[in-house]
Design a protein around this motif. Structure first.
Motif, PDB file in Angstrom:
ATOM      1  N   LYS A  24      -0.296   0.343   5.778  1.00  0.00           N
ATOM      2  CA  LYS A  24       0.415   0.159   7.038  1.00  0.00           C
ATOM      3  C   LYS A  24       1.010   1.465   7.525  1.00  0.00           C
ATOM      4  CE  LYS A  24       4.556  -2.472   8.517  1.00  0.00           C
ATOM      5  NZ  LYS A  24       5.395  -3.652   8.165  1.00  0.00           N
ATOM      6  N   THR A  71       3.511   3.882   9.624  1.00  0.00           N
ATOM      7  CA  THR A  71       4.879   3.826  10.137  1.00  0.00           C
ATOM      8  C   THR A  71       4.840   3.798  11.667  1.00  0.00           C
ATOM      9  OG1 THR A  71       5.889   4.913   8.246  1.00  0.00           O
ATOM     10  CG2 THR A  71       7.032   5.122  10.345  1.00  0.00           C
ATOM     11  N   VAL A  72       4.161   4.773  12.253  1.00  0.00           N
ATOM     12  CA  VAL A  72       4.043   4.810  13.705  1.00  0.00           C
ATOM     13  C   VAL A  72       3.218   3.601  14.154  1.00  0.00           C
ATOM     14  CG1 VAL A  72       3.202   6.138  15.673  1.00  0.00           C
ATOM     15  CG2 VAL A  72       4.214   7.335  13.717  1.00  0.00           C
ATOM     16  N   VAL A  73       3.747   2.850  15.094  1.00  0.00           N
ATOM     17  CA  VAL A  73       3.094   1.678  15.684  1.00  0.00           C
ATOM     18  C   VAL A  73       2.910   0.522  14.691  1.00  0.00           C
ATOM     19  CG1 VAL A  73       1.004   0.847  16.840  1.00  0.00           C
ATOM     20  CG2 VAL A  73       1.993   2.997  17.524  1.00  0.00           C
ATOM     21  N   GLN A  74       3.115   0.799  13.386  1.00  0.00           N
ATOM     22  CA  GLN A  74       3.011  -0.236  12.345  1.00  0.00           C
ATOM     23  C   GLN A  74       1.634  -0.887  12.277  1.00  0.00           C
ATOM     24  OE1 GLN A  74       6.329  -2.871  11.752  1.00  0.00           O
ATOM     25  NE2 GLN A  74       7.817  -1.409  12.525  1.00  0.00           N
ATOM     26  N   PHE A  87      -2.043  -1.726  10.860  1.00  0.00           N
ATOM     27  CA  PHE A  87      -2.637  -1.812   9.529  1.00  0.00           C
ATOM     28  C   PHE A  87      -3.991  -1.123   9.627  1.00  0.00           C
ATOM     29  CE2 PHE A  87      -4.518  -4.002   5.828  1.00  0.00           C
ATOM     30  CZ  PHE A  87      -3.486  -3.799   4.925  1.00  0.00           C
ATOM     31  N   ALA A 105       4.367   3.718   6.066  1.00  0.00           N
ATOM     32  CA  ALA A 105       5.254   2.646   5.609  1.00  0.00           C
ATOM     33  C   ALA A 105       4.995   2.392   4.121  1.00  0.00           C
ATOM     34  CB  ALA A 105       4.993   1.381   6.425  1.00  0.00           C
ATOM     35  N   TRP A 106       5.904   1.682   3.480  1.00  0.00           N
ATOM     36  CA  TRP A 106       5.758   1.333   2.058  1.00  0.00           C
ATOM     37  C   TRP A 106       5.658   2.599   1.177  1.00  0.00           C
ATOM     38  CZ3 TRP A 106       1.144  -2.459   3.253  1.00  0.00           C
ATOM     39  CH2 TRP A 106       1.637  -3.568   3.974  1.00  0.00           C
ATOM     40  N   GLU A 107       6.211   3.722   1.679  1.00  0.00           N
ATOM     41  CA  GLU A 107       6.249   4.977   0.921  1.00  0.00           C
ATOM     42  C   GLU A 107       4.866   5.499   0.525  1.00  0.00           C
ATOM     43  OE1 GLU A 107       9.416   5.304  -1.966  1.00  0.00           O
ATOM     44  OE2 GLU A 107      10.447   3.554  -1.139  1.00  0.00           O
ATOM     45  N   LEU A 119      12.216   0.936   9.552  1.00  0.00           N
ATOM     46  CA  LEU A 119      11.329   1.568  10.522  1.00  0.00           C
ATOM     47  C   LEU A 119      11.966   1.508  11.904  1.00  0.00           C
ATOM     48  CD1 LEU A 119       7.894   0.164   9.319  1.00  0.00           C
ATOM     49  CD2 LEU A 119       9.069   2.241   8.611  1.00  0.00           C
ATOM     50  N   ASN A 126      10.939   1.887  14.835  1.00  0.00           N
ATOM     51  CA  ASN A 126      10.224   1.305  15.979  1.00  0.00           C
ATOM     52  C   ASN A 126      10.282  -0.224  15.963  1.00  0.00           C
ATOM     53  OD1 ASN A 126       8.619   1.099  13.757  1.00  0.00           O
ATOM     54  ND2 ASN A 126       6.828   2.083  14.636  1.00  0.00           N
ATOM     55  N   ALA A 174       6.295  -6.223   0.139  1.00  0.00           N
ATOM     56  CA  ALA A 174       6.549  -4.802   0.398  1.00  0.00           C
ATOM     57  C   ALA A 174       7.488  -4.639   1.591  1.00  0.00           C
ATOM     58  CB  ALA A 174       5.232  -4.058   0.649  1.00  0.00           C
ATOM     59  N   ASP A 175       7.290  -5.435   2.633  1.00  0.00           N
ATOM     60  CA  ASP A 175       8.182  -5.368   3.797  1.00  0.00           C
ATOM     61  C   ASP A 175       9.601  -5.790   3.415  1.00  0.00           C
ATOM     62  OD1 ASP A 175       6.428  -4.419   5.729  1.00  0.00           O
ATOM     63  OD2 ASP A 175       5.711  -6.408   6.273  1.00  0.00           O
ATOM     64  N   MET A 225      11.129  -3.129   1.073  1.00  0.00           N
ATOM     65  CA  MET A 225      11.398  -1.904   1.848  1.00  0.00           C
ATOM     66  C   MET A 225      12.720  -2.042   2.595  1.00  0.00           C
ATOM     67  SD  MET A 225       8.973  -0.211   4.832  1.00  0.00           S
ATOM     68  CE  MET A 225       9.178  -1.604   5.974  1.00  0.00           C
ATOM     69  N   ILE A 268       9.614   1.892  -3.640  1.00  0.00           N
ATOM     70  CA  ILE A 268       8.234   1.457  -3.857  1.00  0.00           C
ATOM     71  C   ILE A 268       7.503   2.596  -4.551  1.00  0.00           C
ATOM     72  CG2 ILE A 268       6.062   0.852  -2.716  1.00  0.00           C
ATOM     73  CD1 ILE A 268       7.702  -0.487  -0.506  1.00  0.00           C
ATOM     74  N   ALA A 317       2.211   1.347  -3.313  1.00  0.00           N
ATOM     75  CA  ALA A 317       2.115   0.365  -2.220  1.00  0.00           C
ATOM     76  C   ALA A 317       0.948  -0.593  -2.447  1.00  0.00           C
ATOM     77  CB  ALA A 317       1.958   1.106  -0.900  1.00  0.00           C
ATOM     78  N   PRO A 318       0.971  -1.727  -1.759  1.00  0.00           N
ATOM     79  CA  PRO A 318      -0.052  -2.753  -1.957  1.00  0.00           C
ATOM     80  C   PRO A 318      -1.473  -2.198  -1.878  1.00  0.00           C
ATOM     81  CG  PRO A 318       1.682  -3.632  -0.569  1.00  0.00           C
ATOM     82  CD  PRO A 318       1.981  -2.168  -0.780  1.00  0.00           C
ATOM     83  N   LEU A 330       1.580  -4.549  -6.019  1.00  0.00           N
ATOM     84  CA  LEU A 330       2.681  -3.783  -5.420  1.00  0.00           C
ATOM     85  C   LEU A 330       3.604  -3.449  -6.578  1.00  0.00           C
ATOM     86  CD1 LEU A 330       4.794  -2.810  -3.279  1.00  0.00           C
ATOM     87  CD2 LEU A 330       5.622  -5.168  -3.231  1.00  0.00           C
TER      88      LEU A 330
END
Lengths: 330, 330, 330, 330
Positions: free
Chosen positions: B246, B248-251, B253, B294-296, C133, C135, D230-231, D234, D240, D243-244, D255
């Motif tokens: 996932k 970070t920007v716009v989230q 997948f 996201a999720w590091e 996040l 956003n 994860a969400d 987080m 984390i 990640a998945p 995860l």
């Protein structure tokens, strides 16, 4: 659990529409044709460790050809055969079939043909089907519903209790869930040789016929794949009997369709594991059963009575309708 | 949003491996070949309403052929063309191409070839691809990753700010998210003509080259299908650059792979909608960006610099490696 | 699309069971209580950019309080108000409400109360709800069904055509799908201000009442979350009317339940985007409609007639049943 | 498989941050606190059939307290105890603990504390946690990651081969997958008492310490729930680690996070079943292992060496960082 039998090995399915049925399993469910011999085609999911899990055989009417159970060892096979013979349901040894060694033929108390075997050929993928991950027997092709493997069989029975007792006492199945009507009649039994919550199911035959098949179920790894199977099969004009949803019993996620030969086929995922070695079966009452499935879903009417071979004209009309499916190649 | 342009119409992609690239898009992504003409093949996802969204053209090097934007109406097209001409980036009218009418050619400030058009042919599925549900342009075949449609394009740019301003001020895009480095340089801009959080992205080209492509993204409806795409493409030996996860920007997948011609292709789902008509762009700092996704999840190194056409020997080595993918038909 | 209105801003829902309804939205759907004032509670999904999307108000009967649409700009609001006044459906300016500025009150031709507004307060999360996040307006808490935001509203109408024409001609909605009976009557219209395939729906009221609500829909990002919502709400003893499945119209994935006040609530995901700026509406026939939903799912009977407020004793009996839900805190 | 042991019964986990760790398991993973006694808290997933699967105990350093295996019957317990004594690893009988009867204490060859027991209390849900579906021990609350049950344990070992042989030869585990380095050293062993592809894992301890824990894994039913976890985590600021994504070995979807006490915790789903009763273990080479996980995902560095209790300053720094997580209640 006496531990003699390991798992459901394969199922022979009879079809009056061999060509369309084959296309259903290959293009619709995404199985591979591993071999063909004497009017039968042998099919596999990408995760089946043996050469095949489905033998598709032309016949005047749809239904179950036979159901084969694999024993854990040569000794376990002998032991299981002795138990079946003692139960008076043995028929004798056959010479085996493509992909496996000698099989002992017998029936359950309802007359469903069974086979017990031990020797088997493990699948060796040809170059074009070799997987990237070596812990998988075959490449994931992504074609059609891409079922992973045969999961379970649901048999209609005129006497569920007798069949359930044969399965537990003679074959060593564990009894995880069941249905008992208000008059004490057993109307359903969910049985397993493993922690999977069902590998063999007996349900009362509303037509009071004998030896009929309710459905054959193939596994996919996620609920999303069950829904994707519904999209794929819808586009193939395969009749959907019961759209994706969640069962109350065993909590399996299901999709039921009719293959062109008229047999009911499930694409399944989910459910739960039974780790408790001494779990009491969860018994459902008639009233609970009448409520339908999880999420307050009413059970589709035909699900309660239809099986193969057809037992009356209503059944036969359904078989007829299925023959028109799989009209188009994608 | 001035509302002249409606959406990304199609993209022309250049490939030095036309045959393998075609197999990637047909067998891997599951697109349909709608037409072919003069060394180009025209491809579509099952949800594209026009005849195609991808024009695949043989060329010595991979990269972007052109990117075509569809106007809302004949008047909107004229208006958009006038704006581009006023911006000094117009090149003149072409005669259109297979499937659409006259197109005005221009570039963005970084030199990426663009086309603006209005007239288009809507897809009419032939019998074998006619869908069961009439609100879908084409049957869902289930083949390969079965992408639904072209989703967005990410362009590398030597001057992100100039391109972003051209997109917002001249083309009417909205600016939803962005990256600003500590020295004030814009390093990324996520732009859209709709409530979808991105349809066009500009990211700084680490090679300081001009007119390059970062990636082309195709949509699938669920995250599960993105992961299924990873399984399918893994089995085709397609190099996976960045496994499903996932942003970070716009989230969104994502899954990023390299098609055999060396272009980076994304299979995407998720993200969010921007309903606020006056939303301020969410700007990310250099430090936030360095943290990865996201999720590091750490961003894969090549994701920061690689684009097509290749700009140096390291890039060219990557293109070379891609040429060996898609070795096997499933 | 005249572009004056941006989106559905919020909905006021009436309930005779304010406390249980509140628990449904907070514990069941996972919304946050943002404020309360004068007998109303203001609730939000984690992705709503304004302070709230749902105003829950105590009332003798369930139903729609009002539906508020946000304009794109002060000028757009004036323009929209002028259009509504010209249509003879204007009622006059109100002083606004918690979280937004002046609102112009009007009705659609069926008498549903509408409000048009522009000024709004954007949500600022308190410390405990600040997201990782940036956003995203608010932390994802994971509580209950964790709906992201208000998605669409479905209104029952005595004259669908009149309402549809008001929506398209006066309010600037686009008409994406519809139902036309054999006698030419419009029985349903799916309308949108964006590429999302539905934001406002009109369906014929089988009770021939006026101003009723069919349902309110909240968005989650995946089909898996819709099914998870079914599990969560089942455990809260919330009555499920229509279990998770896929609509034919718009192809949305749905779950319909009744909140304790008796209003029908949907948890929705999926569907498709309409990028074509001039798409002809897809019109479904009476025969197609009778077939039910996708995957051959029969439409639940009450879905065809039930709405709020109740229009007859059958409706009232349903409202009564809902009052007993949400008995236990998890 | 000698069949004496049925499954992993529960695990005792040590934590220097008992309060934050408890919040991690209750608010983060969504477990229920079933009991507390003498500085320990007993926790359960909604699908655990026994009263608890996790005993959380305050201690100066994180790590494994003990791991308890349930026998199939009283006789099986005696038999298993005799085998362990014969292997010279027995320690003697304890008086049991909350929720279960007498337990025989022993260690594996690496010194990890084990217990074998048979008598157990099955969970009886209190009113507020009573499930709608009776084949589920407890209500699904939907809180946090909502893990279903304890799934498997991964132990670091100085001598993997010795531990693996103890597991197979003495405890009756089956060996499904493994890693063998080029010099013949066993570096990993995936073991199971059932068809589930792993219940117990041994991996070489890069620190060459003894008795350490790599991770504890809890099951959720779908990959979507792993991503949802994860969400959720987080937002709780839980670190984390990985990640998945999808493992190559066993193909489990994972995860990995660090709970506040510093122990690595996995949320897992997927994988495959081993029905073959005589399957040869799939052994992975050093080169294959170096390639990372499925989908070309590089393994996160700390995953190769970090375990609890910490074995050096680098490990201790990691434990320190974890202590700051779970700062906010949602």
């Amino acid at each position: 659990m006496n531990g003699d039998l390991a798992h459901l090995g394969h199922v022979e399915l009879l079809t009056p529409e061999p060509e369309r049925s084959l296309r259903f399993f290959v293009d619709g469910l995404g199985m591979e044709q591993e071999a063909s011999e004497g009017g039968s085609v042998f099919l596999r999911g990408y995760g089946d460790y043996q050469r095949y899990s489905l033998k598709l055989t032309e016949a005047p009417e749809p239904g179950l050809g036979h159901l084969a159970l694999r024993a854990r060892s040569p000794e376990a096979l002998e032991h299981a055969v002795a138990a079946v013979e003692a139960a008076g349901l043995g028929l004798g040894w056959g010479n085996g079939d493509l992909g496996h060694g000698p099989a002992y033929r017998c029936t359950d108390p309802d007359g469903h043909p069974l086979e017990l075997y031990y020797e088997t050929e493990r699948y060796e993928a040809p170059e074009r089907l070799r997987p990237v991950l070596r812990n998988q027997p075959q490449r994931y092709t992504g074609r059609g519903a891409s079922v992973e493997r045969l999961d379970h069989v649901n048999l209609l029975a005129s006497d569920v209790r007798a069949c359930r007792e044969f399965a537990t006492d003679t074959l060593g199945y564990r009894h995880y869930e069941g249905i008992v009507l208000d008059d004490g009649t057993e109307a359903g039994a969910w049985l397993s040789l493993s922690i999977a919550a069902h590998e063999l199911i007996y349900v009362a035959d509303a037509r009071r016929a004998r030896g009929r098949l309710h459905h054959l179920a193939f596994w996919v790894g996620t609920r999303e794949e069950v829904m994707r199977a519904a999209d794929v099969l819808m586009e193939h004009r395969v009749p959907i009997e019961f759209a994706p949803s969640k069962h109350t019993v065993v909590q399996g996620f299901f999709l039921y369709v009719f293959e062109p030969g008229g047999n009911r086929i499930e694409v399944t995922s989910g459910g739960y594991f039974v780790y408790d070695p001494e779990r009491e079966p969860v018994m459902w009452t008639e009233a609970e059963r009448a409520r339908g499935q999880a999420w307050e879903v009413k059970t589709v009417e035909s699900f309660h009575y239809y099986g193969t071979p057809p037992a009356d004209d209503e059944d036969r009309a359904c078989v007829e309708r299925c023959g028109g499916s799989m009209p188009a190649r994608l």
